[in-house]
Design an enzyme around this catalytic site. Structure first.
Site, PDB file in Angstrom:
ATOM      1  N   GLU A  68       0.890  -1.141   0.045  1.00 32.20           N
ATOM      2  CA  GLU A  68       0.154  -0.110   0.018  1.00 32.20           C
ATOM      3  C   GLU A  68       0.826   1.305  -0.082  1.00 32.20           C
ATOM      4  O   GLU A  68       2.193   1.243   0.695  1.00 32.20           O
ATOM      5  CB  GLU A  68      -0.997  -0.036   1.108  1.00 32.20           C
ATOM      6  CG  GLU A  68      -1.531   1.222   1.478  1.00 32.20           C
ATOM      7  CD  GLU A  68      -2.482   1.703   0.319  1.00 32.20           C
ATOM      8  OE1 GLU A  68      -3.346   0.957  -0.299  1.00 32.20           O
ATOM      9  OE2 GLU A  68      -2.554   3.104   0.074  1.00 32.20           O
ATOM     10  N   ASP A 117      -6.524   1.822  -8.716  1.00 32.91           N
ATOM     11  CA  ASP A 117      -7.120   3.294  -9.135  1.00 32.91           C
ATOM     12  C   ASP A 117      -7.007   3.466 -10.547  1.00 32.91           C
ATOM     13  O   ASP A 117      -6.013   2.808 -11.425  1.00 32.91           O
ATOM     14  CB  ASP A 117      -5.844   4.494  -8.526  1.00 32.91           C
ATOM     15  CG  ASP A 117      -5.917   4.488  -6.956  1.00 32.91           C
ATOM     16  OD1 ASP A 117      -6.997   4.051  -6.550  1.00 32.91           O
ATOM     17  OD2 ASP A 117      -4.924   4.996  -6.479  1.00 32.91           O
ATOM     18  N   GLU A 193     -13.118  -4.339   0.570  1.00 31.12           N
ATOM     19  CA  GLU A 193     -14.058  -3.088   1.049  1.00 31.12           C
ATOM     20  C   GLU A 193     -14.701  -2.427  -0.053  1.00 31.12           C
ATOM     21  O   GLU A 193     -15.739  -2.158   0.201  1.00 31.12           O
ATOM     22  CB  GLU A 193     -13.004  -2.160   1.810  1.00 31.12           C
ATOM     23  CG  GLU A 193     -13.562  -1.507   2.714  1.00 31.12           C
ATOM     24  CD  GLU A 193     -12.524  -0.802   3.686  1.00 31.12           C
ATOM     25  OE1 GLU A 193     -11.627  -1.167   3.708  1.00 31.12           O
ATOM     26  OE2 GLU A 193     -12.739   0.571   4.149  1.00 31.12           O
ATOM     27  N   GLU A 195     -15.364  -3.425  -3.034  1.00 34.14           N
ATOM     28  CA  GLU A 195     -16.297  -4.248  -3.591  1.00 34.14           C
ATOM     29  C   GLU A 195     -17.680  -4.122  -2.783  1.00 34.14           C
ATOM     30  O   GLU A 195     -18.694  -4.239  -3.437  1.00 34.14           O
ATOM     31  CB  GLU A 195     -15.689  -5.858  -3.621  1.00 34.14           C
ATOM     32  CG  GLU A 195     -16.700  -6.774  -4.429  1.00 34.14           C
ATOM     33  CD  GLU A 195     -16.029  -8.243  -4.713  1.00 34.14           C
ATOM     34  OE1 GLU A 195     -14.682  -8.091  -4.205  1.00 34.14           O
ATOM     35  OE2 GLU A 195     -16.447  -9.007  -4.923  1.00 34.14           O
TER      36      GLU A 195
END
Ligand code: SAM
Length: 212
Positions: A68, A117, A193, A195
């Site tokens: 991340e 993204d 999350e 989804e």
């Protein structure tokens, strides 16, 4: 996902036992981090890590690494891990463009990309995690029979990704434009999350599986 910057999050991450600092790359030696030689599966752009933590709980025989870019987002995942510890998971705060500095050739068995993204402007296409440029990086770390799985609710990004799989010289093993209605592809699906958020709005979820 870009949460408000949380002061001190970088420092917390730097000292956390679940986080591997980008500067101390265990490239080629991940098995000593986990203390076993189980396969390594990674999620790039894991957000708060809900999906990866569920997988790690379900599959103790697999090691999971979540990547991340933003510390404030990753911190949320760490807080959950502190409440409910899991042995077979680690996180790295880094930009995926440096992924080959963290993993060696053939070191990764599976790559998950979830709700990446979209970078809608054409001039930013190579930043999309399903661009041919990223497939070239995945080629360098993924085992021969390794797999990339990608889910999104973004139609344009999905069409782009289908084209890029081909452009990159990869094989499209399967795809669907309505995952939750596709019995075989949806089997064992773990909702991320994003989804949950997008399917609650009625958006269909797209998924592709690619290999070489
Ligand atoms: N995968 C999660 C989900 O499905 O709920 C989060 C999706 S969110 C839209 C995309 C996440 O990818 C964000 O947390 C963002 O910071 C991260 N991300 C985007 N580009 C990245 C990159 N180049 N390297 C690492 N993380 C990235």
């Amino acid at each position: 996902m870009r949460l408000r910057n949380i002061p001190g999050s970088r420092e917390v991450i730097a000292e956390n036992r679940y986080c591997i600092p980008e500067t101390e790359s265990p490239k080629g030696d991940w098995h000593s981090i986990f203390g076993n030689s189980h396969p390594i599966h990674i999620e790039i752009g894991m957000g708060k890590g809900k999906f990866l933590m569920a997988l790690a709980r379900q599959n103790p025989q697999i090691n999971y690494v979540g990547i991340e870019k933003y510390s404030s987002v990753l911190l949320r995942g760490l807080q959950k891990l502190e409440e409910e510890p899991i042995d077979n998971i680690r996180f790295i705060r880094m930009d995926a463009e440096n992924i080959t500095e963290m993993f060696d050739k053939d070191e990764v068995a599976h790559i998950y990309l979830n709700f990446s993204d979209p970078w809608p402007k054409d001039r930013h296409a190579k930043r999309r995690l399903t661009s041919r440029q990223f497939f070239t990086l995945y080629d360098k770390i993924l085992q021969k029979d390794g797999i990339v799985e990608f889910k999104t609710d973004n139609n344009n990004l999905f069409d782009f990704s289908l084209e890029e799989v081909e452009e990159a010289g990869w094989k499209l093993d399967a795809f669907t434009r309505n995952l939750h209605e596709d019995k075989s592809m949806n089997q064992g699906n773990i909702m991320t999350e994003y989804e949950e958020k997008f399917s609650a709005k009625g958006n269909p979820i797209y998924k592709l599986i690619a290999s070489r």
